[in-house]
Scaffold this motif. Sequence first.
Motif, PDB file in Angstrom:
ATOM      1  N   ARG A  97     -11.344  11.236  -5.094  1.00 38.56           N
ATOM      2  CA  ARG A  97     -10.552  10.914  -6.335  1.00 38.56           C
ATOM      3  C   ARG A  97     -11.488  10.466  -7.378  1.00 38.56           C
ATOM      4  O   ARG A  97     -11.179  10.569  -8.357  1.00 38.56           O
ATOM      5  N   LEU A  98     -12.274   9.346  -6.787  1.00 38.44           N
ATOM      6  CA  LEU A  98     -13.277   8.754  -7.801  1.00 38.44           C
ATOM      7  C   LEU A  98     -14.170   9.737  -8.340  1.00 38.44           C
ATOM      8  O   LEU A  98     -14.800   9.320  -9.501  1.00 38.44           O
ATOM      9  N   SER A  99     -14.853  10.408  -7.372  1.00 41.35           N
ATOM     10  CA  SER A  99     -15.958  11.231  -8.010  1.00 41.35           C
ATOM     11  C   SER A  99     -16.029  12.534  -7.023  1.00 41.35           C
ATOM     12  O   SER A  99     -16.163  12.537  -6.035  1.00 41.35           O
ATOM     13  N   ARG A 100     -16.554  13.596  -7.972  1.00 43.35           N
ATOM     14  CA  ARG A 100     -17.059  14.805  -7.392  1.00 43.35           C
ATOM     15  C   ARG A 100     -18.669  15.089  -8.181  1.00 43.35           C
ATOM     16  O   ARG A 100     -18.929  16.293  -8.147  1.00 43.35           O
ATOM     17  N   ASN A 101     -19.130  14.365  -8.753  1.00 39.07           N
ATOM     18  CA  ASN A 101     -20.328  14.464  -9.294  1.00 39.07           C
ATOM     19  C   ASN A 101     -21.241  13.165  -9.074  1.00 39.07           C
ATOM     20  O   ASN A 101     -20.653  12.069  -8.918  1.00 39.07           O
ATOM     21  N   PRO A 102     -22.661  13.480  -9.103  1.00 36.93           N
ATOM     22  CA  PRO A 102     -23.451  12.388  -8.970  1.00 36.93           C
ATOM     23  C   PRO A 102     -23.592  11.425  -9.799  1.00 36.93           C
ATOM     24  O   PRO A 102     -24.228  10.172  -9.385  1.00 36.93           O
ATOM     25  N   ILE A 103     -23.271  11.449 -11.206  1.00 36.97           N
ATOM     26  CA  ILE A 103     -23.396  10.362 -12.119  1.00 36.97           C
ATOM     27  C   ILE A 103     -22.274   9.328 -11.875  1.00 36.97           C
ATOM     28  O   ILE A 103     -22.456   8.211 -11.728  1.00 36.97           O
ATOM     29  N   ASP A 104     -21.033   9.712 -11.689  1.00 34.07           N
ATOM     30  CA  ASP A 104     -19.968   9.062 -11.400  1.00 34.07           C
ATOM     31  C   ASP A 104     -20.101   8.276  -9.930  1.00 34.07           C
ATOM     32  O   ASP A 104     -20.069   7.054 -10.003  1.00 34.07           O
ATOM     33  N   GLU A 105     -20.576   8.881  -8.985  1.00 38.50           N
ATOM     34  CA  GLU A 105     -21.020   8.309  -7.901  1.00 38.50           C
ATOM     35  C   GLU A 105     -21.971   7.252  -7.983  1.00 38.50           C
ATOM     36  O   GLU A 105     -21.863   6.059  -7.604  1.00 38.50           O
ATOM     37  N   GLY A 106     -23.131   7.533  -8.694  1.00 40.52           N
ATOM     38  CA  GLY A 106     -24.060   6.545  -8.849  1.00 40.52           C
ATOM     39  C   GLY A 106     -23.535   5.255  -9.552  1.00 40.52           C
ATOM     40  O   GLY A 106     -23.944   4.087  -9.359  1.00 40.52           O
ATOM     41  N   THR A 107     -22.565   5.617 -10.600  1.00 39.79           N
ATOM     42  CA  THR A 107     -22.000   4.390 -11.194  1.00 39.79           C
ATOM     43  C   THR A 107     -21.273   3.433 -10.293  1.00 39.79           C
ATOM     44  O   THR A 107     -21.142   2.254 -10.199  1.00 39.79           O
ATOM     45  N   ILE A 108     -20.406   4.171  -9.414  1.00 40.55           N
ATOM     46  CA  ILE A 108     -19.549   3.335  -8.253  1.00 40.55           C
ATOM     47  C   ILE A 108     -20.590   2.647  -7.439  1.00 40.55           C
ATOM     48  O   ILE A 108     -20.393   1.302  -7.379  1.00 40.55           O
ATOM     49  N   LYS A 109     -21.759   3.218  -6.970  1.00 41.74           N
ATOM     50  CA  LYS A 109     -22.603   2.771  -6.037  1.00 41.74           C
ATOM     51  C   LYS A 109     -23.169   1.381  -6.711  1.00 41.74           C
ATOM     52  O   LYS A 109     -23.409   0.276  -6.060  1.00 41.74           O
ATOM     53  N   TYR A 110     -23.730   1.592  -8.085  1.00 46.25           N
ATOM     54  CA  TYR A 110     -24.282   0.563  -8.726  1.00 46.25           C
ATOM     55  C   TYR A 110     -23.457  -0.804  -8.795  1.00 46.25           C
ATOM     56  O   TYR A 110     -24.030  -1.802  -8.577  1.00 46.25           O
ATOM     57  N   LEU A 111     -22.299  -0.272  -9.172  1.00 47.30           N
ATOM     58  CA  LEU A 111     -21.320  -1.528  -9.441  1.00 47.30           C
ATOM     59  C   LEU A 111     -20.811  -2.258  -8.033  1.00 47.30           C
ATOM     60  O   LEU A 111     -20.715  -3.409  -8.052  1.00 47.30           O
ATOM     61  N   VAL A 112     -21.016  -1.474  -7.004  1.00 47.03           N
ATOM     62  CA  VAL A 112     -20.805  -2.095  -5.742  1.00 47.03           C
ATOM     63  C   VAL A 112     -22.255  -3.229  -5.500  1.00 47.03           C
ATOM     64  O   VAL A 112     -21.952  -4.237  -4.785  1.00 47.03           O
ATOM     65  N   THR A 113     -23.207  -2.569  -5.633  1.00 43.77           N
ATOM     66  CA  THR A 113     -24.537  -3.247  -5.353  1.00 43.77           C
ATOM     67  C   THR A 113     -24.680  -4.491  -5.937  1.00 43.77           C
ATOM     68  O   THR A 113     -25.349  -5.480  -5.720  1.00 43.77           O
ATOM     69  N   THR A 114     -24.250  -4.454  -7.392  1.00 45.65           N
ATOM     70  CA  THR A 114     -24.277  -5.687  -8.379  1.00 45.65           C
ATOM     71  C   THR A 114     -23.049  -6.676  -8.066  1.00 45.65           C
ATOM     72  O   THR A 114     -23.333  -7.739  -8.617  1.00 45.65           O
ATOM     73  N   GLY A 115     -22.331  -6.238  -7.263  1.00 44.01           N
ATOM     74  CA  GLY A 115     -21.010  -7.286  -6.884  1.00 44.01           C
ATOM     75  C   GLY A 115     -19.779  -7.014  -7.934  1.00 44.01           C
ATOM     76  O   GLY A 115     -19.100  -7.822  -7.642  1.00 44.01           O
ATOM     77  N   LYS A 116     -19.958  -6.306  -8.755  1.00 47.17           N
ATOM     78  CA  LYS A 116     -18.945  -5.922  -9.842  1.00 47.17           C
ATOM     79  C   LYS A 116     -17.822  -5.390  -9.226  1.00 47.17           C
ATOM     80  O   LYS A 116     -16.710  -5.829  -9.523  1.00 47.17           O
ATOM     81  N   ILE A 117     -18.136  -4.384  -7.961  1.00 47.76           N
ATOM     82  CA  ILE A 117     -16.972  -3.682  -7.100  1.00 47.76           C
ATOM     83  C   ILE A 117     -17.274  -4.722  -6.016  1.00 47.76           C
ATOM     84  O   ILE A 117     -18.241  -4.626  -5.297  1.00 47.76           O
ATOM     85  N   ALA A 118     -16.247  -5.241  -5.294  1.00 46.18           N
ATOM     86  CA  ALA A 118     -16.529  -5.779  -3.987  1.00 46.18           C
ATOM     87  C   ALA A 118     -16.134  -4.821  -2.853  1.00 46.18           C
ATOM     88  O   ALA A 118     -17.023  -4.763  -1.993  1.00 46.18           O
ATOM     89  N   ASN A 119     -15.098  -3.999  -3.088  1.00 43.60           N
ATOM     90  CA  ASN A 119     -14.815  -2.986  -2.247  1.00 43.60           C
ATOM     91  C   ASN A 119     -14.376  -1.535  -2.899  1.00 43.60           C
ATOM     92  O   ASN A 119     -13.439  -1.771  -3.817  1.00 43.60           O
ATOM     93  N   VAL A 120     -14.346  -0.634  -2.557  1.00 42.82           N
ATOM     94  CA  VAL A 120     -13.639   0.498  -2.588  1.00 42.82           C
ATOM     95  C   VAL A 120     -12.610   0.890  -1.291  1.00 42.82           C
ATOM     96  O   VAL A 120     -13.298   1.060  -0.243  1.00 42.82           O
ATOM     97  N   ILE A 121     -11.531   0.784  -1.463  1.00 44.64           N
ATOM     98  CA  ILE A 121     -10.599   0.954  -0.347  1.00 44.64           C
ATOM     99  C   ILE A 121      -9.930   2.407  -0.376  1.00 44.64           C
ATOM    100  O   ILE A 121      -9.297   2.521  -1.413  1.00 44.64           O
ATOM    101  N   VAL A 122      -9.956   3.094   0.533  1.00 40.84           N
ATOM    102  CA  VAL A 122      -9.434   4.347   0.581  1.00 40.84           C
ATOM    103  C   VAL A 122      -8.623   4.555   1.832  1.00 40.84           C
ATOM    104  O   VAL A 122      -8.723   3.570   2.922  1.00 40.84           O
ATOM    105  N   ASP A 123      -7.827   5.520   2.195  1.00 41.74           N
ATOM    106  CA  ASP A 123      -7.034   5.785   3.370  1.00 41.74           C
ATOM    107  C   ASP A 123      -7.780   5.856   4.634  1.00 41.74           C
ATOM    108  O   ASP A 123      -8.509   6.420   4.875  1.00 41.74           O
TER     109      ASP A 123
END
Length: 141
Positions: free
Chosen positions: A91-117
């Motif tokens: 639901r969050l991404s099916r492309n490498p740019i948005d995927e990279g944004t999510i991963k970057y925000l996780v590695t920088t601590g802006k996103i603590a978790n991505v919680i899916v089913d």
Amino acid sequence: MLEYRIGNGKDFIDIGYARRSDEDKKKQIQSIPRQKNWLRDQEKKWRIKLTKVWVDIKTAKAPGRPEFNDMIDFIYQADKPVRIWAWRLSRLSRNPIDEGTIKYLVTTGKIANVIVDGKIYDSQTNQILWGVDFGEATQKS
């Protein structure tokens, strides 16, 4: 295991995200209500309150979803780490740019978790697992 990793919600901002593609309206007509129901169930189950839920009705094959971009802006401006609740990683991404944004925000601590089913992704999640799960979403599109 999930209980331990979700922890105390007071240290986080909990947000939700739901998306369905605009390419096949008949196939995904129930998708948004089901995802919203899942998010409400998670609020009850984990005793959290989602600050905001973003909903996109647009394919995630390419960057440029307005609600996703607004959510990312919110995360950058947040004064606490954010936990994103979404039914599936796809639901969050099916492309490498948005995927990279999510991963970057996780590695920088802006996103603590991505919680899916059934899964929680965080900075301790093996990058190979992230790659496989996001890659599966990209491959299916």
